[in-house]
Design a protein around this motif. Sequence first.
Motif, PDB file in Angstrom:
ATOM      1  N   GLY A   1       0.824  -0.944   0.048  1.00 45.31           N
ATOM      2  CA  GLY A   1       0.004  -0.204   0.265  1.00 45.31           C
ATOM      3  C   GLY A   1       0.789   1.194   0.119  1.00 45.31           C
ATOM      4  O   GLY A   1       0.556   2.381   1.329  1.00 45.31           O
ATOM      5  N   ILE A   2       1.728   1.680  -1.072  1.00 47.30           N
ATOM      6  CA  ILE A   2       2.693   2.563  -0.887  1.00 47.30           C
ATOM      7  C   ILE A   2       2.192   3.916  -1.836  1.00 47.30           C
ATOM      8  O   ILE A   2       1.287   3.155  -3.562  1.00 47.30           O
ATOM      9  CB  ILE A   2       4.396   1.989  -1.586  1.00 47.30           C
ATOM     10  CG1 ILE A   2       5.084   3.484  -1.693  1.00 47.30           C
ATOM     11  CG2 ILE A   2       4.316   1.725  -3.032  1.00 47.30           C
ATOM     12  CD1 ILE A   2       4.962   3.875  -0.475  1.00 47.30           C
ATOM     13  N   GLU A   3       2.145   4.858  -1.690  1.00 52.00           N
ATOM     14  CA  GLU A   3       1.708   5.927  -2.548  1.00 52.00           C
ATOM     15  C   GLU A   3       2.430   6.442  -3.179  1.00 52.00           C
ATOM     16  O   GLU A   3       3.945   6.435  -2.646  1.00 52.00           O
ATOM     17  CB  GLU A   3       1.355   7.136  -1.246  1.00 52.00           C
ATOM     18  CG  GLU A   3       0.857   8.303  -1.872  1.00 52.00           C
ATOM     19  CD  GLU A   3      -0.171   9.244  -1.545  1.00 52.00           C
ATOM     20  OE1 GLU A   3       0.020  10.303  -2.182  1.00 52.00           O
ATOM     21  OE2 GLU A   3       0.017   9.116   0.128  1.00 52.00           O
ATOM     22  N   VAL A   4       2.139   6.617  -5.276  1.00 48.84           N
ATOM     23  CA  VAL A   4       3.435   6.996  -5.590  1.00 48.84           C
ATOM     24  C   VAL A   4       2.985   8.787  -6.198  1.00 48.84           C
ATOM     25  O   VAL A   4       1.756   8.654  -6.224  1.00 48.84           O
ATOM     26  CB  VAL A   4       3.526   5.343  -6.605  1.00 48.84           C
ATOM     27  CG1 VAL A   4       4.634   5.860  -7.568  1.00 48.84           C
ATOM     28  CG2 VAL A   4       3.981   4.433  -6.200  1.00 48.84           C
ATOM     29  N   VAL A   5       4.178   9.191  -6.398  1.00 53.44           N
ATOM     30  CA  VAL A   5       3.753   9.634  -7.200  1.00 53.44           C
ATOM     31  C   VAL A   5       4.723  10.349  -8.474  1.00 53.44           C
ATOM     32  O   VAL A   5       5.847  10.114  -7.805  1.00 53.44           O
ATOM     33  CB  VAL A   5       3.314  11.657  -6.198  1.00 53.44           C
ATOM     34  CG1 VAL A   5       2.046  11.474  -5.284  1.00 53.44           C
ATOM     35  CG2 VAL A   5       4.759  11.811  -5.475  1.00 53.44           C
ATOM     36  N   SER A   6       4.163  11.502  -9.346  1.00 55.98           N
ATOM     37  CA  SER A   6       5.913  11.543  -9.730  1.00 55.98           C
ATOM     38  C   SER A   6       6.473  12.918  -9.930  1.00 55.98           C
ATOM     39  O   SER A   6       6.038  13.305  -8.784  1.00 55.98           O
ATOM     40  CB  SER A   6       4.950  11.818 -11.520  1.00 55.98           C
ATOM     41  OG  SER A   6       4.450  12.907 -11.682  1.00 55.98           O
ATOM     42  N   PHE A   7       7.557  12.887 -10.189  1.00 56.95           N
ATOM     43  CA  PHE A   7       8.277  14.378 -10.163  1.00 56.95           C
ATOM     44  C   PHE A   7       7.881  15.356 -10.376  1.00 56.95           C
ATOM     45  O   PHE A   7       7.574  16.096  -9.513  1.00 56.95           O
ATOM     46  CB  PHE A   7       9.832  13.934 -10.959  1.00 56.95           C
ATOM     47  CG  PHE A   7      10.442  12.747 -10.742  1.00 56.95           C
ATOM     48  CD1 PHE A   7      10.215  12.555  -9.826  1.00 56.95           C
ATOM     49  CD2 PHE A   7      11.432  12.988 -11.950  1.00 56.95           C
ATOM     50  CE1 PHE A   7      11.633  11.479  -9.373  1.00 56.95           C
ATOM     51  CE2 PHE A   7      12.766  12.229 -11.306  1.00 56.95           C
ATOM     52  CZ  PHE A   7      12.355  11.121 -10.004  1.00 56.95           C
ATOM     53  N   GLU A   8       7.169  15.566 -11.290  1.00 56.03           N
ATOM     54  CA  GLU A   8       5.549  16.735 -11.751  1.00 56.03           C
ATOM     55  C   GLU A   8       4.689  17.201 -10.695  1.00 56.03           C
ATOM     56  O   GLU A   8       4.083  17.835 -10.318  1.00 56.03           O
ATOM     57  CB  GLU A   8       5.622  16.235 -13.125  1.00 56.03           C
ATOM     58  CG  GLU A   8       6.112  16.440 -14.053  1.00 56.03           C
ATOM     59  CD  GLU A   8       7.321  15.045 -14.451  1.00 56.03           C
ATOM     60  OE1 GLU A   8       8.120  14.785 -14.959  1.00 56.03           O
ATOM     61  OE2 GLU A   8       6.707  13.654 -13.900  1.00 56.03           O
ATOM     62  N   GLN A   9       4.475  15.399 -10.376  1.00 53.99           N
ATOM     63  CA  GLN A   9       3.058  15.732  -9.581  1.00 53.99           C
ATOM     64  C   GLN A   9       3.560  16.452  -7.774  1.00 53.99           C
ATOM     65  O   GLN A   9       2.921  17.746  -6.610  1.00 53.99           O
ATOM     66  CB  GLN A   9       2.321  14.309  -8.774  1.00 53.99           C
ATOM     67  CG  GLN A   9       1.458  14.327 -10.248  1.00 53.99           C
ATOM     68  CD  GLN A   9       1.215  12.697  -9.127  1.00 53.99           C
ATOM     69  OE1 GLN A   9       2.064  12.047  -9.530  1.00 53.99           O
ATOM     70  NE2 GLN A   9      -0.283  12.523 -10.023  1.00 53.99           N
TER      71      GLN A   9
END
Length: 943
Positions: free
Chosen positions: A322-330
């Motif tokens: 259950g890891i939350e993942v965001v991009s560099f741009e986000q």
Amino acid sequence: MEGFPVSHPEFVDNLDGNTLERALREHLDHLLGTLRDPPSVSIATGYFNPGGFGRLFDVLRQAAEVRLLLGAEPVPAARLPERRLGEPRGERYEKKLADEELGHAERKLRRDRDRLPFSVTSRAAVGELLKFLASGKIEVRRYGHRFLHGKAFLFSDNHGVVAGSSNFTLAGLTSNLELNLGQYQPGVVTRVEQWFDRLWNEAEPYDLAAIYREQFIEHPPYLIYLRALWERYGDELEEEAGESGRIRLTRFQTDGVFRAKRILAAYNGVLVADSVGLGKSFIAAELFTEVIEQNRQRALLIAPAQLRDGMWSQFKTRYQVGIEVVSFEQLAGDRQLGQGEGSALSADVDDYSLIVIDEAHAFRNPDSKRARALRQLLRGDPPRKVVLLTATPVNNSLWDLYDLLTYFVGHDAVFADRGIPSLKRRFQQASDEDPFSLSPDTLFDILDETTVRRTRHFVQRYYPNDNFQLKDGTEVTIRFPDPVVRSRSYDLDHVLPGFFDEFAEILDSGQGDPKLTMARYWPTRYRREGAPDSRETALVGLIRSGLLKRFESSSRAFVRTVTKMVAAHDDFARAVEAGVIPSSDSLAALQETDSDEAWEALLREGEPVEDDLDTRRLLEDVRSDRSLLDKLRDRAATVRAENDPKLRLLLDELARIAATAQREGISEGDVRNRRKVLVFSYFGDTVEWIAEHLGSVLETDRRLAGYRGRLAVVRGPDSFEGVTRTDAVFGFAPLSTEAPPGRADDKYDILVTTDVLAEGMNLQQCGRIINYDLPWNPMRLVQRHGRIDRIGSPHANVFLTCVFPDRQLEALLALEERIRRKLAQAAASIGLDQIVIPGTEKTEHVFADDRKKIEGLRKGDPSLFERGGEEVHAHSGEEYRQELRKGIERWGDRIRNLAWGVGSGFVSGARTGYVFCARVFDRVFMRFVPEDPEADVERDTLT
């Protein structure tokens, strides 16, 4: 001692000069001076050390003989363990405890031996002890049946006994608060002699000399070296975890997790810099899984968008994490971080306990928007832990590594206890020692404290039989394919005779100012007073370099770029006439110009004309440049795909690959996997150029019949001819990407792509790469190579084809080197401490190093890929730990029990001197003392 007979002490307490040393010495001196024959001395003691012996040596050696009876000190009542069910009772239980205490006493003897001063005087004293123990005048026995409560110093023939609490130690003789009583009545002394003789007869001979003799034994130099490693890394090895957590890891990955945890605990951050293809993501996953599932805390993973949607999305599904993942741009646009209006973070920033950043080298520029957002995220109390994942922590200079470490290293003096009072100053020293080195090994001690860093060669050497688990649960031994580099050449003059010479003359002839002034991108150069803007100075060099790279890549990339530049020059001239100067907007975030996105950033517009600008001369040069660019464009546009020698080379290479696969494949599926090939280009325009030509030729060229309908293209985040990037990747390598049901059909055998697929992709179902452009940045090729040279590859060899312009290679490299040199000179001439666009500082010398690698690739040298970009001499702390593990398997306790103060030597190397390893409490210090008295002592390093 007033009130006590000097020669017959009766009360000794070590207070006010009333020491046992003085009492025994004066009594023995009295006996030696009054008796015809010297007396014998018998000593019963629970403990012994050389310090106590040294205080009485000069009188003891005059005795007729000395009997030394050692025993086990009784365990204080507070420390007595409770007897357990099944253990012996009574005297047998006391015997068991006494045996344990004797072992403890021997360890203490060795410990005290090791803590003797490292001095000539101390060494001489131990030597005297050994001579006395070998003289035949002293016999040593050890009593082990019960605890030895009584301590006594007994003189033969009823000449007295001093008995009490003192052991035969320096403290017992001089400083401990003791109580000892002297008795001289024959009856009492006789009873004590009988007591001693009974214990002596029950005791066993004991080789006390062996403990101290160890300091004088000659040892192989390698054993001494291993003991130094034990002092530095022994605690780590003894604490290491044996098994993986919920995610099944290899043994070397498990060791990496353990190291990462230690570093995280010490510094709140860790840099995981294993080479490409070794599974850094699995190490990170084990770390954040523990935080999420065991600690019940939040973790955030920051990754490039393509990895967020690709590899990490699959990883989450496969392992149910259950890891939350965001991009560099986000991240850069999240409103909580003050950088934009987005809301990518699902929780308050203070709720995250662990931050993991994949491809962390993208954050090496501290002035970029994403870097500022990350620093904002990491603020707070308690501080968040951070894990940085990158195979290439150093790209342009050692300062890249410094900028990454500052995301978690708390302050500049954090390594002061390791002999590094200032982190920044240490980096400056490393840069001063070799200003042009990109090897972080000059910073070994800092890396050893902060970084998990292993190479493929390291894993092959130290984990040769390690296993990993396939998706179906099958255990297989880790192996890596052998890289084979193949060089292919084409002739630029074949279709455009003399064009390169004309282009080079315009771009930078090497004589005086270039014909192409770049005035449109360098307007501040036309100030009547003052220096040019530093950003523009760097920008011009990057544009020249970018033009050169596009020229080499393809006529399509060059023509399209120059067409944009021509239009921009027209717009610029009109804007200047209207009183506006167009300029680049966000140069601080620009890394290089060998990508389409970076190039577009160079062509943004917008600032007013300065009053002191010589606009007449500026416009003259802009129009001159426009004319030159137009001329180049028109000539380059005459190249057609059907007569492009580079495309012809590509077709021939694909035909060879297809023929080899058909000849060597043992099944239809094997043939398909053998012919799969990744074609990389720096530029999207070149990718399209290749794709358009292949799309038509595959239908007619019989040599390429197996590839028909099996071509996919990726040039960015968007779909290409209806095929998304994700579908292209799954269709190209469904097995190694673990494509989900419904997307797992094997559809493609050629995947033409930009470097958008050079990171984070598991494409090892494929065994071939064609690098279509000249490898200006060899480390980029290492990243690409890591897509197919990975754990679990089914191929014995992976083939990397590098395409070179034949006769023009040297001229191309020389032109690039001139461009970089002039960029550095321009920066120096206007007083810049550093170029403000990352990637341009010291570029001339960095490129010289790259040039050596390029020449190696041209000759078919695979060592760049075998070492994963590491220098051949690279030696990391991980290797020292593994070397120690191997040493322990061979020598075991011989390493652990090696006496302090021992040494060895050998003749080798260019420098002479002495290496010291010293422990002060729980700290280990390394020093190299050169034989040359004028040379500086080198501190705290294993390198």
